[in-house]
Write an enzyme that holds these catalytic residues in place. Structure first.
Site, PDB file in Angstrom:
ATOM      1  N   ASP A 164       0.715  -1.080   0.122  1.00  0.00           N
ATOM      2  CA  ASP A 164      -0.075  -0.005  -0.057  1.00  0.00           C
ATOM      3  C   ASP A 164       0.855   1.295  -0.109  1.00  0.00           C
ATOM      4  O   ASP A 164       1.467   1.622   0.941  1.00  0.00           O
ATOM      5  CB  ASP A 164      -0.966   0.222   1.177  1.00  0.00           C
ATOM      6  CG  ASP A 164      -1.758   1.346   1.266  1.00  0.00           C
ATOM      7  OD1 ASP A 164      -1.549   1.965   0.609  1.00  0.00           O
ATOM      8  OD2 ASP A 164      -2.389   1.476   2.517  1.00  0.00           O
ATOM      9  N   ASP A 191     -17.209   5.863  -1.439  1.00  0.00           N
ATOM     10  CA  ASP A 191     -15.958   5.380  -0.525  1.00  0.00           C
ATOM     11  C   ASP A 191     -16.554   5.091   0.840  1.00  0.00           C
ATOM     12  O   ASP A 191     -17.469   5.013   1.122  1.00  0.00           O
ATOM     13  CB  ASP A 191     -14.758   6.411  -0.856  1.00  0.00           C
ATOM     14  CG  ASP A 191     -13.514   5.927  -0.600  1.00  0.00           C
ATOM     15  OD1 ASP A 191     -13.255   5.031   0.145  1.00  0.00           O
ATOM     16  OD2 ASP A 191     -12.563   6.349  -1.615  1.00  0.00           O
ATOM     17  N   ASP A 244     -10.644  -2.742  -1.584  1.00  0.00           N
ATOM     18  CA  ASP A 244      -9.451  -1.673  -1.358  1.00  0.00           C
ATOM     19  C   ASP A 244      -8.733  -2.335  -0.330  1.00  0.00           C
ATOM     20  O   ASP A 244      -8.973  -3.169   0.552  1.00  0.00           O
ATOM     21  CB  ASP A 244      -9.899  -0.472  -1.311  1.00  0.00           C
ATOM     22  CG  ASP A 244      -8.714   0.443  -1.317  1.00  0.00           C
ATOM     23  OD1 ASP A 244      -7.694   0.475  -1.775  1.00  0.00           O
ATOM     24  OD2 ASP A 244      -9.120   1.850  -1.033  1.00  0.00           O
ATOM     25  N   GLU A 304      -3.483  -5.204   0.319  1.00  0.00           N
ATOM     26  CA  GLU A 304      -2.288  -5.846  -0.049  1.00  0.00           C
ATOM     27  C   GLU A 304      -1.678  -6.991   1.025  1.00  0.00           C
ATOM     28  O   GLU A 304      -0.960  -7.675   0.472  1.00  0.00           O
ATOM     29  CB  GLU A 304      -1.499  -4.608   0.026  1.00  0.00           C
ATOM     30  CG  GLU A 304      -1.435  -3.624  -1.320  1.00  0.00           C
ATOM     31  CD  GLU A 304      -2.791  -2.901  -1.280  1.00  0.00           C
ATOM     32  OE1 GLU A 304      -3.460  -2.623  -2.200  1.00  0.00           O
ATOM     33  OE2 GLU A 304      -3.150  -2.652   0.000  1.00  0.00           O
ATOM     34  N   ARG A 351      -7.798  -3.344  -5.718  1.00  0.00           N
ATOM     35  CA  ARG A 351      -6.642  -2.594  -5.798  1.00  0.00           C
ATOM     36  C   ARG A 351      -5.377  -3.727  -5.841  1.00  0.00           C
ATOM     37  O   ARG A 351      -4.475  -3.317  -6.632  1.00  0.00           O
ATOM     38  CB  ARG A 351      -6.490  -1.647  -4.538  1.00  0.00           C
ATOM     39  CG  ARG A 351      -5.247  -0.691  -4.690  1.00  0.00           C
ATOM     40  CD  ARG A 351      -5.010   0.417  -3.647  1.00  0.00           C
ATOM     41  NE  ARG A 351      -4.601   0.006  -2.207  1.00  0.00           N
ATOM     42  CZ  ARG A 351      -4.707   0.826  -1.415  1.00  0.00           C
ATOM     43  NH1 ARG A 351      -5.025   2.082  -1.613  1.00  0.00           N
ATOM     44  NH2 ARG A 351      -4.186   0.509  -0.264  1.00  0.00           N
ATOM     45  N   ASP A 366      -3.730   5.233  -6.204  1.00  0.00           N
ATOM     46  CA  ASP A 366      -3.911   6.426  -5.635  1.00  0.00           C
ATOM     47  C   ASP A 366      -3.080   7.587  -6.180  1.00  0.00           C
ATOM     48  O   ASP A 366      -2.011   8.148  -5.563  1.00  0.00           O
ATOM     49  CB  ASP A 366      -3.727   6.495  -3.990  1.00  0.00           C
ATOM     50  CG  ASP A 366      -4.819   5.805  -3.466  1.00  0.00           C
ATOM     51  OD1 ASP A 366      -5.905   5.254  -4.000  1.00  0.00           O
ATOM     52  OD2 ASP A 366      -4.599   5.284  -2.156  1.00  0.00           O
ATOM     53  N   HIS A 391     -12.267  10.038 -10.019  1.00  0.00           N
ATOM     54  CA  HIS A 391     -12.691   9.860  -8.413  1.00  0.00           C
ATOM     55  C   HIS A 391     -11.248  10.800  -7.936  1.00  0.00           C
ATOM     56  O   HIS A 391      -9.951  10.734  -8.401  1.00  0.00           O
ATOM     57  CB  HIS A 391     -11.969   8.338  -8.337  1.00  0.00           C
ATOM     58  CG  HIS A 391     -11.790   7.916  -6.885  1.00  0.00           C
ATOM     59  ND1 HIS A 391     -12.699   8.067  -5.849  1.00  0.00           N
ATOM     60  CD2 HIS A 391     -10.552   7.201  -6.301  1.00  0.00           C
ATOM     61  CE1 HIS A 391     -12.336   7.767  -4.590  1.00  0.00           C
ATOM     62  NE2 HIS A 391     -11.120   7.102  -5.057  1.00  0.00           N
ATOM     63  N   ASP A 401      23.405 -19.114 -73.872  1.00  0.00           N
ATOM     64  CA  ASP A 401      23.580 -18.195 -72.818  1.00  0.00           C
ATOM     65  C   ASP A 401      23.740 -16.769 -73.613  1.00  0.00           C
ATOM     66  O   ASP A 401      23.860 -16.655 -74.478  1.00  0.00           O
ATOM     67  CB  ASP A 401      24.977 -18.562 -71.907  1.00  0.00           C
ATOM     68  CG  ASP A 401      24.795 -17.936 -70.464  1.00  0.00           C
ATOM     69  OD1 ASP A 401      23.797 -17.125 -70.195  1.00  0.00           O
ATOM     70  OD2 ASP A 401      25.975 -17.924 -69.868  1.00  0.00           O
ATOM     71  N   GLU A 439      20.283 -12.294 -74.373  1.00  0.00           N
ATOM     72  CA  GLU A 439      19.250 -11.247 -74.382  1.00  0.00           C
ATOM     73  C   GLU A 439      19.060 -10.362 -75.651  1.00  0.00           C
ATOM     74  O   GLU A 439      18.148  -9.835 -75.609  1.00  0.00           O
ATOM     75  CB  GLU A 439      19.425 -10.337 -73.214  1.00  0.00           C
ATOM     76  CG  GLU A 439      19.439 -11.374 -71.890  1.00  0.00           C
ATOM     77  CD  GLU A 439      20.606 -12.546 -71.731  1.00  0.00           C
ATOM     78  OE1 GLU A 439      20.186 -13.409 -70.908  1.00  0.00           O
ATOM     79  OE2 GLU A 439      21.766 -12.133 -71.749  1.00  0.00           O
ATOM     80  N   ASP A 452      21.974 -16.422 -63.105  1.00  0.00           N
ATOM     81  CA  ASP A 452      23.288 -16.349 -62.183  1.00  0.00           C
ATOM     82  C   ASP A 452      22.680 -15.988 -60.838  1.00  0.00           C
ATOM     83  O   ASP A 452      23.122 -14.680 -60.337  1.00  0.00           O
ATOM     84  CB  ASP A 452      24.145 -15.425 -62.965  1.00  0.00           C
ATOM     85  CG  ASP A 452      24.603 -15.899 -64.181  1.00  0.00           C
ATOM     86  OD1 ASP A 452      24.484 -16.998 -64.642  1.00  0.00           O
ATOM     87  OD2 ASP A 452      25.113 -15.187 -65.036  1.00  0.00           O
TER      88      ASP A 452
END
Length: 1827
Positions: free
Chosen positions: A251, A375, A491, A494, A574, A590, A648, A1388, A1391, A1493
């Site tokens: 806490d 509360d 609350d 812990e 909590r 808190d 709150h 080969d 192209e 290649d």
């Protein structure tokens, strides 16, 4: 004079030397995992730490985590001391010879394995060390690994978690991780199999395990670490610079310091890199601990008790990791709908009147507001289960008033119970608790421990005591009977006490004062809580402290079940622990009203998303302190998007509820606005919670969960997502009216306006004035909405809607989960409705996938809002069942600026499925300035629009207007014929001409459409007035058939304004070609046309290296122009193939060929659409309607020509390299391959064999013995292939027939206006010149290379000349001993390639070499002539027509190929094979192709599969890549994996380049040879099947290498698979393609599949599975329902063809199978065309195999082929009792058979008979002798 040492000094030096030597020996032994011999028992040896002084400062493990480390204290612990050079690392660090060791081998268990760990001798850090530990490892799932370390002989405290059950096995069979153990000292490593990333490795530091001190360190793969809590982490990603975080419930308020806070969460997630992969680590331990993160990066745990109980979770994404974690600890609770509304609370309401006033003023401002919380003020003297009868006397009526207004009421409860009486009498809750003995006791176990909390002196319930749980339930129930609360806020759990330990203090013992205390707040275990030796039912508070809040949560959940038996309530706690989210939510404690805390809330929420607590939020506006209007306004804005949304604050501070700031204040207006948006989106939020509850998804989500491969998201924590689709960007700084926001890589729209964001994957400065929050929706998602109201009670009655945010493809999808909002377990009880929404192609599907709930409010979907719709919807049709409704036009609104459409008045009944469809013109942005350096003025000069792109940097800024293009000449009209239609079109002259003054525009065009047959059509667009170049390829145009067109699969329509052609598939109505797209242009040197695609599934276009088989449509442009260019991304390579296949969502396929040989490019864009740009010729399109992918290829190859049937021997393995030094090297290779018995059929020789690289020459110095070697190889069943380049040297000083005869016959390409040869340079060297290879390339070309002429292969004279040269080389007429008896030719450099650009003297025609538009080609800035000929060079077609090289360049290799094969066959008299580098559509009729290649790199294997599948589409079946790579050095593993893959290339050749080490199989070690031999023997065994596939391709046009979707087209999961492939329909190959992997992911289509090597059937189908793939294995599977013919392998095909034939029968689900065998002599020419072949069909039904002869010819040699084996996989489980063969009207009883019922598998051996395959034959296996 040197100083003398004293005797004492000498003694000390000697002792130190001895000690140092011993330490060195121990370190060496430790490093080699050897144990030193133990000393005699009576001679104890001092411990000497092994201190690795070279250890990096960041890698040290702290050996003195307490404060005050000194050198002396450090060394006393047996630790190492060395000050760090820089940074915060420890000076005292652990030695490497401490910890534990494994002495024995691990023991296998049903769940994994276990092993004992023994402590290495060393000093104790904190005493009570445990000498023997037990390691237990469990492979719990494929993605979850657990290991636990505990005392081997004594029980220790372990967390009693209600959701984590004992794992009983069995262990996961193929987990996605490997686990490795290090024995001395002990370490454990978890490794991801697929990437070999080490995820968690504890060998980096020693394990310490004492009774009250446990330490373990693990190395992590990255610094991207998230999680661990509860703390204030100022950033979501952890800082790994020596940060230590204590974990122990406490806490204390979240101050921003490194304090332990309320909860205890040991889970963290870690990203593994940019792949998006992630993993998580969870330590199940509730004791106090600290976790240290250090820069190595690594994590160290220091714990004061319990055990080490680790879980490692592997995920493919961060979101997956969270799902895995929550599957273990418990998935989150499903909150009630009302709890997602806004909530108000404060500590400090002095009376109920003040509460009422707050409620009233916030109702008055029409604020959405669901819940009021009170509360401890409401209590009498702060006592639980009481209320103040004076100040809160009307509390029961107040609760009822809230309910009457549709609101809810939540109260607080603390655990501490006052011991004092109430004002008017006894405090019954305390009295009843005392009577039931429910309190925590002091250490004596009897006396209730007394502390002090809010009511004064208190006792503390022990929620681990079942009696306490009963008491708590009863008290909650009793109080609910007084006050009708709806939820509980628990609350102070812990547990918190204002007295340290107790009002009597705590005992001084090891529990309250352990030897080691983590860095918890106050460094006192019982500070602000209970004594650690306090007794609870399950043990000491020492162990249970951090579980206190969780046990209270579980008890409260049971209380809520009693109080609300059928409804969901809410718990807000909590303190939390792992798994608390299954029952409760959490707020971040808190906090304080300041700008830090508003920032820190986002990392806090993101962390609790990881922890499985999605119902999370912070106190809006801050708890402590007075807020300011600005802070509270900004906090209300962002808080409206907290899942738990509560304002709150604390007592004694100013109120901060929104209405307090004034009815018309900016804060109120802003708060109301964003809360209304929240309430509008609550259906989406509620659906997210459903997915969290059912699947473990996150709700609030970090950006990195959705964009985990984007580094910028890794640290993003000032923004967050709701689910995957809503991006929230708040202002978090005072005075700011903008925020630095990251826009991830997606389409994003402003939620409120609907306009697309103009940025993407970058930071922006987002303008957010005082009333504005950044809120953006992601394209691709559909959000369910609902009109908001003041509360959810009323909003749930309002009409629903959909918000659709379209992605780039105009698609989106989403879901809606809906129930009554509060029934408990509604999902589990199936009391809900589930919708799935999807949109594509302007069709919205609203589908109910589950309908288990009827809403009482008669809800309807009333409106649909669409973001990103590019044009106005014209007509909207709503379909429900058979009913179709047209939405009135007044209900359709469209904003052309924001691209938002709003459809209203829909009235779609909730719970029903609908389709909403609309017509709208698809506006496609076609790039009007594809050249670089576009600007607005240049754009507008072209008559185009200039707008900065909305969301994509690749999207063009300059684009055509919607009517740019051509329009029909309506005066002439459309001419229709039985077999086609035509129209004349004219350019829209409202726009300027393209490339004025550079290339003439064709103003009038002719469009002809021909219906070629039912599934094929042609449309041609050309200049009717002036003839233009057309590709001179003879196609197999089908004869048109009579009829009215009813059987045609397509309709064609001309559309106008702008003109376009639309081709519609009749069966589905889908338009598969639609060129009514702006930008159609036709000039002499620039032709552009675009086409709207029916889907994004596009394949083909080449030859270019593609990273995936399925094209990426995100504005990618691919150039096509044949070039000597090794494969590279977006680099045009050797061939040109303007063909693509498109798949349609309705499970249909089509193909498109643009028959144009000019340089071009194609841009693919997300619309989806594509744009062709070519620089000449005409538009000549052919379309193929399929409707399957395989049918498309068959139709395409019927047009361009079927693939060649290669000779049988050419399917054998082949070896080649550029760089053989002489013929002896080849002879040695041949000898070594034969010695290694590795199958091998073909040997190549590259240009090394030539004299100075001159075609048709032989190097007399080094290769004079080559003719004899070829002769020897031929006699051993081998074949040979030589290389030929087209370029012919012209600088010879001696007679060179190839040139002189060519010159005489005028075969060479010349200049445009001159008979002079256009000279280039290629490989031939000048005569009489010594080449200095140390010179750079350009120098060598200039000084050493000969001038070369290029044959014009179109000419008839060239064909004769070429044939004569080949013949003379093969059969040397002047010296027969020099005849090079090759069997195939490898052509080969065709192209054609040249080493000078254009010619030796450059080029002269700038217009042709640098046209107005240069396509997207490699080195395009250097012109089209780069690495080839000048475009103005002149060639002649066979009919004598003159053509420019500009037009026929792409046809050069094609023109050489045809006549090369003809010559080869004429000369050898056999089929032979030609392999060509440059190809064009129809090249496959004459040749195969290799993929060029390539490079010895891992990614090239994957790309080779893509390349083969593309060439399958192009009609070139005989294809493959250079195995092991051509360029650079291969590696052992790479080459081995490539040999495995290459064994399944149709063209299987290992080939590499000069200057690199050999990579043929015998160049490696024996293991490599063995593995290679095995896989090549597998290939050879399968050659009858492969040869049959080649026949089917040749005869029918089918593919050989086949994508999975060609066979499993209806399974869309196959449409994007390119790391697996098929041989035909029957064989699936799944290779390992990545370094180090031993497991691969394989998709298993919907069929039976059998392992080729074992016959074992896969249990998985229709999904992904992990396949073990050790280094000696490749995955090959046979499809059920198929029969595979095979032959025993041989050393070459010459021998294998003589072996027995076998059949593998893989049964399908119906116990049937079929297959074929094609057979001929393997080498004769045109055996299919001359019908000199054998073809058989095999069919199996149940237990009978039938062989039917479909065709037989005696020349096929099938009479030499005998059936010897039959394997039946998936056969009956009942063993057969007999096998009968009927052959030539006789019956034979086969006794040699074996049945394996486990697989099941039947093996029949018939080799003792002579069953010729060319005779009909039947085999029956029987299970019952009587039948």
């Amino acid at each position: 004079m040197a100083r003398k040492f004293s005797t004492l000094e000498i003694t000390l030096i000697v002792l130190f030397t001895l000690v140092f030597a011993v330490a060195i020996v121990l370190c060496v032994l430790l490093a080699t995992n050897q144990q030193p011999k133990p000393p005699p028992q009576d001679e104890p040896q001092p411990f000497v730490p092994c201190c690795p002084f070279i250890v990096h400062d960041n890698d040290r493990v702290d050996c003195f985590p307490d404060e005050g480390a000194t050198k002396e204290g450090c060394e006393a612990r047996g630790c190492c001391w060395k000050p760090v050079a820089t940074g915060n690392g420890p000076w005292c660090y652990t030695a490497s010879n401490v910890g534990y060791s494994i002495r024995e081998s691990q023991t296998e268990t049903p769940t994994g394995f276990e092993s004992e760990l023994h402590r290495l001798p060393s000093p104790s850090l904190y005493g009570k060390d445990i000498e023997t530990l037990l390691l237990t490892a469990e492979m719990q799932t494929a993605n979850r690994f657990r290991f636990k370390i505990t005392d081997a002989f004594n029980d220790r405290f372990e967390v009693p978690h209600e959701n984590i059950k004992a794992f009983k096995g069995p262990a996961a069979v193929n987990p996605n991780y490997d686990v490795e153990l290090r024995k001395n000292p002990f370490g454990i490593a978890v490794i991801r199999k697929s990437t070999r990333t080490v995820l968690f490795d504890t060998s980096v530091g020693p394990l310490e395990f004492a009774d009250q001190y446990i330490q373990i360190t693990a190395k992590l793969p990255s610094h991207n670490i998230y999680g661990l809590g509860e703390h204030v982490h100022k950033h979501f990603r952890h800082d790994t610079n020596w940060k230590t975080w204590p974990i122990f419930s406490r806490d204390t308020f979240p101050s921003g310091r490194m304090h332990n806070l309320y909860g205890h969460h040991t889970f963290f997630m870690c990203l593994e890199g940019e792949t998006g992969l992630a993993f998580g680590v969870f330590l199940l331990n509730s004791n106090a601990m600290e976790v240290e993160l250090q820069p190595s990066p690594s994590v160290t745990y220091r714990i004061v008790g319990g055990v080490l109980d680790f879980y490692i979770f592997l995920g493919s994404s961060p979101e997956d990791v969270v799902r895995e974690y929550l599957t273990l600890i418990g998935k989150p609770m499903m909150p009630p709908y009302w709890s997602l509304g806004f909530q108000l609370s404060r500590w400090g309401y002095k009376s109920l009147d003040e509460v009422k006033a707050t409620v009233e003023r916030n109702r008055k401002i029409n604020l959405p507001y669901d819940t009021q919380i009170t509360d401890i003020d409401y209590m009498e003297d702060k006592k639980d289960f009481t209320y103040d009868l004076v100040k809160y006397r009307d509390l029961p009526q107040f609760a009822q008033d809230l309910h009457n207004h549709g609101q809810r009421y939540i109260i607080i409860l603390d655990p501490a119970i006052s011991t004092q009486s109430r004002i008017g009498g006894p405090y019954h809750s305390y009295v009843r608790g005392t009577q039931m003995g429910v309190w925590i006791n002091e250490s004596d176990g009897k006396t209730p421990l007394l502390g002090e909390v809010w009511p004064g002196v208190t006792v503390f319930p022990d929620y681990t005591n079942p009696q306490c749980v009963k008491w708590w339930i009863d008290e909650c129930e009793k109080f609910h009977q007084e006050i009708k609360y709806d939820g509980l806020w628990i609350d102070m759990n812990e547990v918190s006490s204002f007295k340290a330990g107790s009002i009597n203090g705590c005992n001084k013992n090891e529990w309250n004062h352990p030897p080691f205390i983590p860095r918890i707040l106050d460094k006192l275990m019982y500070s602000k809580t209970l004594c650690m030796d306090a007794k609870q039912t399950l043990g000491k508070h020492y162990d249970l402290h951090s579980l206190y809040g969780h046990t209270m949560i579980v008890a409260t959940d049971q209380a809520n079940t009693r109080v609300f038996p059928e409804k969901r309530s809410i718990i807000l706690s909590r303190s939390t622990f792992a798994g608390s989210g299954k029952y409760a939510g959490h707020w971040l404690g808190d906090n304080t009203a300041n700008w830090n805390d508003i920032k820190w809330a986002i990392p806090g929420m993101l962390e609790f998303s990881l922890f499985g607590i999605p119902y999370i939020g912070a106190d809006i506006c801050g708890f402590f302190g007075n807020t300011t209007e600005e802070l509270c306004r900004r906090w209300m804005q962002v808080g409206a998007f907290y899942p738990f949304c509560r304002n709150h604050n604390a007592e004694n501070y100013e109120p901060q509820d929104p209405a307090y700031f004034g009815e018309n204040s900016l804060l109120v207006n802003s708060s109301r606005h964003y809360l209304n948006i929240r309430y509008t989106l609550l259906p989406y939020l509620y659906t997210l919670f459903h997915k969290a509850h059912v699947y473990g998804d996150t709700v609030v989500r970090p950006l990195l969960h959705e964009f985990s491969s984007d580094k910028e998201t890794w640290t993003a924590d000032r923004q967050f997502l709701w689910g995957p689709g809503l991006l929230i960007t708040p202002v978090l700084d005072p005075g700011a009216e903008s925020a630095r926001a990251y826009i991830p890589d997606a389409v994003w729209y402003d939620y409120e306006v609907g306009a697309a964001v103009t940025s993407r994957k970058q930071f922006v400065n987002m303008s957010l004035p005082a009333n504005k929050l950044g809120l953006h929706v992601r394209g691709g998602f559909i959000f369910p909405t609902q009109q908001p109201a003041k509360t959810t009670f009323y909003s749930r009655k309002n009409p629903l809607g959909l918000l659709i945010a379209l992605d780039e493809q105009g698609k989106a999808s989403g879901d809606l989960f809906w129930d009554d909002g509060e029934t408990k377990d509604s999902f589990e009880k199936e009391m809900y409705i589930l919708y799935h929404f999807s949109i594509m192609e302007n069709i919205l599907h609203i589908n109910v996938t589950k309908n288990g709930y009827t809403d009482a409010d008669n809800l309807t979907f009333e409106e649909i809002r669409i973001f990103g719709i590019l044009s106005e919807p014209q007509s909207v049709y709503v379909t429900q069942g058979a009913q179709v409704t047209i939405l009135p036009l007044e209900n359709i609104k469209y904003n052309a600026v924001t691209k938002v459409a709003l459809l209203t008045g829909l009235q779609l009944l909730f719970g029903k499925s609908y389709t909403v469809q609309w017509d709208s013109q698809r506006f496609v942005k076609v790039d009007c300035h594809p050249e670089e350096n576009a600007d607005e003025s240049a754009c507008r000069a072209r008559g185009c629009s200039w707008i900065k792109p909305s969301y994509s940097r690749a999207e063009p800024w300059c684009f055509y207007e919607s009517d740019y293009g051509y329009i029909m000449n309506t005066a002439k009209g459309i001419k229709q014929t039985r077999n086609g239609m035509s129209v004349e079109i004219k350019r829209n002259t409202a726009y300027p001409k393209r490339y004025q003054m550079q290339t003439p525009t064709v103003e009038t065009l002719q469009v002809d459409v021909r219906y070629l047959n039912d599934h094929m059509l042609n449309f041609k667009i050309f200049d009717p007035l002036e003839k233009r170049f057309e590709v001179p390829i003879q196609l197999n145009i089908p004869n048109t058939t009579d009829g009215n067109g009813d059987s045609r699969l397509y309709d064609v329509e001309f559309v106008n304004n702008p003109f376009g052609i639309q081709v519609k598939r009749k069966s589905t109505g889908i338009i598969i070609w639609n060129s009514q797209v702006p930008g159609f242009t036709f000039t002499d040197q620039f032709i552009q046309i675009s086409n709207l695609l029916p889907s994004e599934f596009i394949y083909g276009f080449g030859e270019t290296e593609h990273r995936s088989f399925l094209h990426d449509l995100k504005w990618n442009t691919w150039g096509m122009f044949a070039k000597d260019q090794p494969p590279g991304y977006k680099m045009n390579s050797y061939g040109s193939h303007p063909f693509y296949m498109g798949l349609e969502e309705e499970i249909e396929a089509h193909g498109v060929l643009l028959l144009n040989s000019n340089a071009m490019d194609v841009t693919l864009q997300p619309s989806p659409a594509l744009t062709y740009r070519t620089i000449g010729g005409i538009l000549d399109f052919y379309m193929f309607l399929g409707p399957t992918p395989e049918e498309v290829v068959k139709q395409y190859t019927s047009l361009i020509g079927r693939p060649i049937l290669p000779p049988f021997w050419s399917l054998g393995f082949q070896l080649c390299r550029y760089g053989y030094k002489n013929h002896q090297e080849i002879a040695d290779l041949f000898r070594d391959m034969r010695k290694a018995s590795i199958p091998y059929d073909v040997q190549y020789v590259d240009i090394d064999l030539m004299e100075r690289q001159l075609d048709f020459t032989l190097d007399e110095d080094d290769f004079q013995g080559l003719p004899d070697l070829f002769y020897q190889m031929r006699n051993d069943g081998m074949r040979t292939i030589i290389i030929l380049d087209p370029a012919i040297s012209g600088n010879e000083t001696q007679s060179y027939k190839a040139f002189t005869s060519g010159l005489q016959e005028n075969v060479f390409i010349t200049w445009e206006n001159s008979p002079d040869i256009m000279w280039g340079k290629v490989w031939p060297d000048l005569p009489n010149v010594t080449v200095d290879t140390t010179k750079d390339w350009d120098y060598q070309v200039e000084h050493y290379r000969s001038h070369a002429a290029f044959p014009d292969f179109f000419r008839n004279t060239t064909a004769d000349w070429w044939h004569r040269l080949i013949k003379d080389y093969h059969t040397n007429p002047s010296d027969p001993s020099k005849s090079v008896k090759f069997d195939g030719l490898w052509i080969d450099m065709n192209e054609p390639a040249s080493f000078v650009h254009g010619s030796t003297e450059g080029c002269y025609n700038a217009t042709l070499n640098n046209p107005p538009y240069m396509p997207a080609l490699e080195s395009k800035h250097l012109g089209l002539q780069h690495k080839t000929l000048c475009m103005e060079s002149k060639q002649f077609l066979a009919d004598g027509t003159t053509v420019r090289h500009y037009d026929v360049h792409n046809l050069y290799g094609w023109s050489q190929t045809k006549l090369t094969l003809k010559s080869l066959q004429n000369i050898t008299g056999q089929r032979g094979v030609v392999v060509t580098r440059s190809t064009f559509p129809s090249s496959g009729q004459w040749a195969g192709h290799w993929l060029g290649d390539n490079t010895a790199a891992w990614n090239q294997m994957h790309k080779s599969i893509i390349g083969m599948m593309e060439f399958s589409l192009f009609g070139i079946s005989y294809t493959g890549a250079d195995i092991c790579g051509y360029f650079t050095e291969s590696t052992y593993e790479l080459c081995l994996r490539w040999m495995q893959l290459g064994a399944f290339y149709p063209y299987s050749r290992n080939h590499n380049g000069i200057g690199f080490h050999r990579q043929d199989p015998v160049a490696w070690n024996e293991t490599f040879q063995n593995i290679t031999r095995n896989i090549l023997q597998t290939r050879y065994k399968l050659l009858p099947y492969l040869y049959t596939l080649m026949y089917e391709a040749h005869a029918g046009g089918s593919t050989v290498v086949r994508p999975l979707h060609h066979e499993f087209f209806e399974d869309k999961a196959t449409w994007n698979i390119d790391r697996q492939f098929l041989w035909g329909a029957a064989l699936m190959i799944t290779p390992a393609l990545d370094e180090g992997v031993t497991i691969v992911d394989a998709y298993i289509p919907d069929s039976r599949w059998y392992d080729w090597f074992t016959g074992e059937r896969l249990l998985k189908r229709l999904g992904w599975m992990r396949m073990l793939t050790p280094l000696d294995h490749i995955n090959v599977h046979v499809r059920g329902g198929c029969i595979i013919p095979w032959q025993d392998h041989g050393i070459s095909t010459h021998y294998s063809r003589k072996n027995f034939l076998g059949l593998v029968v893989a049964m399908n689900d119906n116990n049937a199978a079929k297959g074929q065998l094609f057979w001929d002599d393997g080498q004769s020419i045109d055996t299919v065309e001359r019908k000199e072949y054998f073809l058989a069909e095999f069919t199996v039904n149940q237990n009978t195999l039938q062989i039917s002869i479909l065709h037989s010819n005696r020349k096929s040699t099938a009479n030499e082929l005998k059936l010897g084996y039959l394997d039946v996989w998936g056969a009956e489980i009942i063993p057969p009792t007999s096998v009968m063969v009927t052959y030539k009207n006789a019956t034979y009883n086969i006794t040699n058979f074996e049945h394996s019922p486990q697989l099941p598998k039947l093996t029949i051996d018939m080799t003792d008979h002579a069953f010729q395959i060319d005779e009909p034959l039947t085999i029956i296996w029987k299970t019952d002798p009587g039948h």
